[in-house]
Design a protein around this motif. Structure first.
Motif, PDB file in Angstrom:
ATOM      1  N   VAL A   1       0.779  -1.396  -0.142  1.00  0.00           N
ATOM      2  CA  VAL A   1       0.042  -0.050   0.103  1.00  0.00           C
ATOM      3  C   VAL A   1       0.965   1.483  -0.218  1.00  0.00           C
ATOM      4  O   VAL A   1       0.673   2.115  -0.657  1.00  0.00           O
ATOM      5  CB  VAL A   1      -1.146  -0.261   1.198  1.00  0.00           C
ATOM      6  N   GLU A   2       1.542   1.489   0.970  1.00  0.00           N
ATOM      7  CA  GLU A   2       2.870   2.418   0.722  1.00  0.00           C
ATOM      8  C   GLU A   2       3.856   2.972  -0.480  1.00  0.00           C
ATOM      9  O   GLU A   2       3.628   3.541  -0.500  1.00  0.00           O
ATOM     10  CB  GLU A   2       4.001   2.316   2.301  1.00  0.00           C
ATOM     11  N   THR A   3       3.594   1.573  -1.426  1.00  0.00           N
ATOM     12  CA  THR A   3       4.133   1.582  -2.591  1.00  0.00           C
ATOM     13  C   THR A   3       3.663   1.949  -3.519  1.00  0.00           C
ATOM     14  O   THR A   3       3.886   2.634  -5.078  1.00  0.00           O
ATOM     15  CB  THR A   3       4.920   0.435  -2.844  1.00  0.00           C
ATOM     16  N   VAL A   4       2.700   1.585  -3.469  1.00  0.00           N
ATOM     17  CA  VAL A   4       1.477   2.253  -5.050  1.00  0.00           C
ATOM     18  C   VAL A   4       1.317   3.554  -4.184  1.00  0.00           C
ATOM     19  O   VAL A   4       1.149   4.322  -5.145  1.00  0.00           O
ATOM     20  CB  VAL A   4       0.073   1.225  -4.742  1.00  0.00           C
ATOM     21  N   MET A   5       1.067   4.356  -2.981  1.00  0.00           N
ATOM     22  CA  MET A   5       0.919   5.829  -2.511  1.00  0.00           C
ATOM     23  C   MET A   5       1.942   6.338  -3.256  1.00  0.00           C
ATOM     24  O   MET A   5       1.503   7.230  -3.476  1.00  0.00           O
ATOM     25  CB  MET A   5       0.942   6.026  -1.330  1.00  0.00           C
ATOM     26  N   ALA A   6       2.796   5.752  -3.139  1.00  0.00           N
ATOM     27  CA  ALA A   6       4.650   6.843  -4.174  1.00  0.00           C
ATOM     28  C   ALA A   6       4.524   6.732  -5.157  1.00  0.00           C
ATOM     29  O   ALA A   6       4.820   7.658  -5.594  1.00  0.00           O
ATOM     30  CB  ALA A   6       5.411   5.932  -3.539  1.00  0.00           C
ATOM     31  N   SER A   7       3.505   5.443  -5.453  1.00  0.00           N
ATOM     32  CA  SER A   7       3.045   5.427  -7.287  1.00  0.00           C
ATOM     33  C   SER A   7       2.535   6.604  -7.817  1.00  0.00           C
ATOM     34  O   SER A   7       2.273   6.282  -9.212  1.00  0.00           O
ATOM     35  CB  SER A   7       3.552   4.150  -7.890  1.00  0.00           C
TER      36      SER A   7
ATOM     37  N   TYR B   1       2.214  -0.625  -9.227  1.00  0.00           N
ATOM     38  CA  TYR B   1       3.645  -1.079  -7.744  1.00  0.00           C
ATOM     39  C   TYR B   1       4.534  -1.278  -8.799  1.00  0.00           C
ATOM     40  O   TYR B   1       5.088  -2.104  -9.332  1.00  0.00           O
ATOM     41  CB  TYR B   1       2.835  -2.463  -7.407  1.00  0.00           C
ATOM     42  N   ASN B   2       5.836   0.487  -8.468  1.00  0.00           N
ATOM     43  CA  ASN B   2       7.181   0.236  -8.090  1.00  0.00           C
ATOM     44  C   ASN B   2       7.911   0.449  -7.355  1.00  0.00           C
ATOM     45  O   ASN B   2       8.161   1.221  -6.413  1.00  0.00           O
ATOM     46  CB  ASN B   2       7.032   1.554  -9.215  1.00  0.00           C
ATOM     47  N   PRO B   3       8.248  -0.857  -6.753  1.00  0.00           N
ATOM     48  CA  PRO B   3       9.002  -1.402  -5.368  1.00  0.00           C
ATOM     49  C   PRO B   3       9.911  -0.243  -5.926  1.00  0.00           C
ATOM     50  O   PRO B   3      11.021   0.277  -4.950  1.00  0.00           O
ATOM     51  CB  PRO B   3       9.863  -2.128  -5.989  1.00  0.00           C
ATOM     52  N   SER B   4      10.457   0.889  -6.289  1.00  0.00           N
ATOM     53  CA  SER B   4      11.362   1.970  -6.929  1.00  0.00           C
ATOM     54  C   SER B   4      11.221   2.752  -6.758  1.00  0.00           C
ATOM     55  O   SER B   4      12.220   4.108  -6.895  1.00  0.00           O
ATOM     56  CB  SER B   4      12.200   1.768  -8.463  1.00  0.00           C
ATOM     57  N   LYS B   5       9.844   3.232  -6.332  1.00  0.00           N
ATOM     58  CA  LYS B   5       9.209   4.563  -5.753  1.00  0.00           C
ATOM     59  C   LYS B   5       9.033   4.597  -4.293  1.00  0.00           C
ATOM     60  O   LYS B   5       8.708   3.153  -3.497  1.00  0.00           O
ATOM     61  CB  LYS B   5       8.374   4.651  -6.352  1.00  0.00           C
ATOM     62  N   ALA B   6      10.411   5.166  -3.423  1.00  0.00           N
ATOM     63  CA  ALA B   6      10.489   5.556  -1.988  1.00  0.00           C
ATOM     64  C   ALA B   6       9.288   6.471  -1.292  1.00  0.00           C
ATOM     65  O   ALA B   6       8.946   7.426  -1.798  1.00  0.00           O
ATOM     66  CB  ALA B   6      11.604   5.852  -1.396  1.00  0.00           C
ATOM     67  N   PRO B   7       8.279   5.546  -0.425  1.00  0.00           N
ATOM     68  CA  PRO B   7       7.297   5.993  -0.137  1.00  0.00           C
ATOM     69  C   PRO B   7       7.781   7.497   0.552  1.00  0.00           C
ATOM     70  O   PRO B   7       9.272   7.709   1.318  1.00  0.00           O
ATOM     71  CB  PRO B   7       5.960   5.748   0.625  1.00  0.00           C
ATOM     72  N   ALA B   8       7.006   8.337   0.154  1.00  0.00           N
ATOM     73  CA  ALA B   8       7.596  10.165   1.652  1.00  0.00           C
ATOM     74  C   ALA B   8       6.984  10.224   2.948  1.00  0.00           C
ATOM     75  O   ALA B   8       6.577   9.156   3.126  1.00  0.00           O
ATOM     76  CB  ALA B   8       7.702  11.428   0.499  1.00  0.00           C
ATOM     77  N   PRO B   9       7.358  10.939   3.610  1.00  0.00           N
ATOM     78  CA  PRO B   9       6.878  10.679   4.895  1.00  0.00           C
ATOM     79  C   PRO B   9       5.065  11.472   5.132  1.00  0.00           C
ATOM     80  O   PRO B   9       4.170  11.004   5.301  1.00  0.00           O
ATOM     81  CB  PRO B   9       7.446  11.950   5.323  1.00  0.00           C
ATOM     82  N   ALA B  10       4.883  12.032   3.926  1.00  0.00           N
ATOM     83  CA  ALA B  10       3.285  11.872   4.189  1.00  0.00           C
ATOM     84  C   ALA B  10       2.243  10.756   3.344  1.00  0.00           C
ATOM     85  O   ALA B  10       1.340  10.622   4.125  1.00  0.00           O
ATOM     86  CB  ALA B  10       3.215  13.502   2.776  1.00  0.00           C
ATOM     87  N   HIS B  11       3.051  10.194   2.266  1.00  0.00           N
ATOM     88  CA  HIS B  11       2.687   9.073   2.360  1.00  0.00           C
ATOM     89  C   HIS B  11       2.702   7.929   3.474  1.00  0.00           C
ATOM     90  O   HIS B  11       1.341   7.158   3.850  1.00  0.00           O
ATOM     91  CB  HIS B  11       3.120   7.821   0.721  1.00  0.00           C
ATOM     92  N   LEU B  12       3.866   7.764   4.006  1.00  0.00           N
ATOM     93  CA  LEU B  12       3.336   6.708   5.417  1.00  0.00           C
ATOM     94  C   LEU B  12       2.294   7.617   6.450  1.00  0.00           C
ATOM     95  O   LEU B  12       2.120   6.606   6.848  1.00  0.00           O
ATOM     96  CB  LEU B  12       5.077   6.755   6.087  1.00  0.00           C
TER      97      LEU B  12
END
Length: 569
Positions: free
Chosen positions: A66-72, A123-134
């Motif tokens: 979920v966190e990675t999808v949010m970043a993507s 879903y792109n694992p290379s995209k790191a979630p930002a603090p706002a996503h987390l």
């Protein structure tokens, strides 16, 4: 993705972080399951994702997914409320397909729940979630949505960027949601109700004090020397193990010349656990708010979070009362101080000291009513389902005084109240409380009502769970249920003869002990003395909330509770 937008709109979506567009169409049911998750209250631990470029399926921790999808999919510059709405939609979309397999298999024959591209969610694992996503994922992790009582598929599209007046085909629109949050100040709950229509906002384990996802209650007791202790009424094994010795530690001291004006439980530091807040007035006229933070297995010693001596203007502490709730929807519960100013031109002020997570800011007047409400009672709860706490007022209704026909003066003593008007002052996006309006009238005076707050109907709107005194001194239970049209309904549930309740010998508390999203009721009943005159303590009865009322049965007896000094919170 199944449905492509025109190129210009898609380009704008990518630039702002809204990339994939789950269609939200109904699933094609397969003959068996893949991940096979069944719960709609506890999220899956993992999900099976088809990596389209690798042409194979991988098993991913669900929260990480979920966190990675949010970043993507969702740009971190979106307003927090829009990100929270998106996090819930992303989670429930994937959760839905972890329960309902569509029959997808990779070239090796391994089954998968979702694809990693726009057909489902990127879903792109290379995209790191930002603090706002987390933060958005953390804030909404316990939540799910229901429509007509059913867990449903939460599709979302990019949208045009203008907050409209109605949903578009039952999908969340990302850029429109950002505009709703930024321009109109809408909360995540308001946004999701706007786009998904009539939904229930289900939060299992409400009033959790230990962090295990199930509700708890604290019993706070003051000794004759002023020391304050607190213990948990919980089903959490870790907390029970920590409390196995039965020893208690003094967490606070109320000096002999000070007075406790109110005590409530609310999550003031935003960690997901309810804390204990006390309002104490000293002999010098200074009032303080003291906070005992929940630790997971108990409570930390009290610390002062606010003092009337620190207010920028002179602060009258006479007759203050305390309620608490998250009035500004920032996930920190705030303190509302009710102050009645008597006299020829009486008024009742509601002052709110907002929490910043480590202290309360100066108290500002949010509502002033030109009347003396000293005989009214006050509670706080999100009765409107917008994510902001509202103020609930139980006001006495007295019969009209008819002047004597002979012209003599009316009785000096006004007639006793015969009923109660349940009024609500709604909190707005502009951080103001509106004038109270009557949502319900009941033929029971306020002094014959004991009320606590909780979502008994699992629709995301707080209700009142109530004990009402009967003419013979017994108690019946009722739910004053909040609705979407600014009214409440009163549903009464007689108490079983084998579990009688005496109104004067019970105290109430609420928590979702069963973890089903419906707030349950705990009734603390004073036990009569033993034959030799020794106190037997307090019996705790559980009233689990169901769609048909309460499921009632005794639970345990606590011989250490002193009825004269303890409060359940």
């Amino acid at each position: 993705m199944k449905h492509r937008l025109i190129r210009a709109v898609a380009a704008m979506a990518i630039a702002l972080g809204a990339f994939a567009v789950p269609s939200g169409t109904g699933p094609t049911f397969a003959g068996s399951t893949c991940t096979g998750w069944t719960s709609t209250l506890v999220p899956p631990t993992t999900i099976r994702v088809y990596r389209s470029t690798l042409r194979r399926t991988v098993k991913v921790p669900f929260r990480s997914y979920v966190e990675t999808v949010m970043a993507s999919e969702w740009g971190p510059s979106n307003p927090p409320a829009a990100l929270q709405a998106g996090a819930l939609a992303v989670k429930q979309y994937a959760w839905y397909y972890a329960r309902v397999w569509r029959g997808g298999k990779d070239p090796a024959g391994a089954c998968y729940d979702v694809r990693d591209n726009g057909f489902d969610q990127v879903y792109n694992p290379s995209k790191a979630p930002a603090p706002a996503h987390l933060a958005a994922v953390a804030a909404t992790w316990p939540l799910t949505l229901r429509r007509s009582g059913s867990f449903f598929l939460t599709g979302y599209w990019s949208g045009s960027g203008a907050c409209g007046t109605a949903a578009w085909n039952g999908r969340l629109l990302q850029h429109d949601a950002a505009d709703c949050a930024h321009r109109l100040g809408e909360t995540a709950e308001q946004i999701l109700r706007r786009f998904y229509g009539t939904i229930d906002w289900v939060w299992p384990g409400i009033n959790d004090m230990t962090g295990d996802g199930r509700g708890d209650v604290a019993t706070v007791q003051s000794a004759t020397d002023g020391t304050v202790t607190a213990r948990l009424v919980t089903t959490d094994p870790a907390a029970l193990a920590a409390d196995s010795t039965g020893a208690t530690t003094a967490l606070d001291v109320i000096p002999p010349d000070a007075k406790l004006l109110g005590r409530v439980a609310a999550d003031v530091n935003g960690d997901g656990r309810r804390d204990i807040v006390s309002l104490v007035a000293g002999a010098d006229g200074v009032a303080v708010l003291r906070v005992m933070l929940a630790t997971g297995t108990g409570f930390a010693p009290a610390a002062t979070w606010w003092s009337s001596a620190g207010e920028p203007q002179p602060f009258d502490t006479t007759g203050l009362r305390l309620v608490a709730g998250d009035f500004n929807a920032d996930r920190f519960a705030d303190a509302a101080l009710i102050r009645v100013v008597p006299g020829d031109t009486p008024r009742t002020d509601v002052l709110v000291a907002t929490s910043n997570g480590s202290s309360f800011d100066p108290a500002g007047v949010m509502l002033s009513m030109p009347e003396d409400l000293s005989t009214s009672r006050f509670l706080a709860g999100d009765t409107t389902g917008d994510g902001r706490a509202d103020l609930v007022i139980l006001r006495p209704i007295s019969p009209d005084v008819v002047p004597p026909a002979d012209g003599s003066p009316p009785p000096a003593t006004p007639p006793a109240p015969t009923g109660t008007a349940v009024q609500v002052a709604v909190m707005s996006a502009g951080a103001t409380l509106g004038a109270p309006t009557t949502w319900l009238q009941v033929p029971v005076p306020p002094d014959a009502i004991k009320a606590v707050v909780g979502d008994a109907t699992r629709d995301g709107r707080d209700d009142l769970l109530v004990a009402e005194r009967q003419p013979d001194g017994s108690a019946i239970l009722a739910v004053y249920g909040s609705s979407a049209n600014a009214t409440m309904s009163r549903d009464v549930y007689p108490v079983s003869p084998d579990l009688p309740l005496a109104f004067d010998d019970i105290r109430l508390a609420t928590a979702d002990f069963t973890g089903d999203g419906m707030t349950d009721l705990l009734v603390f009943r004073k036990l009569p003395p033993a034959a030799d005159g020794t106190a037997q303590g307090v019996e705790i009865q559980r009233y689990w909330t169901t769609s048909n009322g309460f499921s009632r049965f005794p639970w345990r007896t606590d011989p250490t509770l002193d009825w004269a000094t303890f409060d359940p919170l």
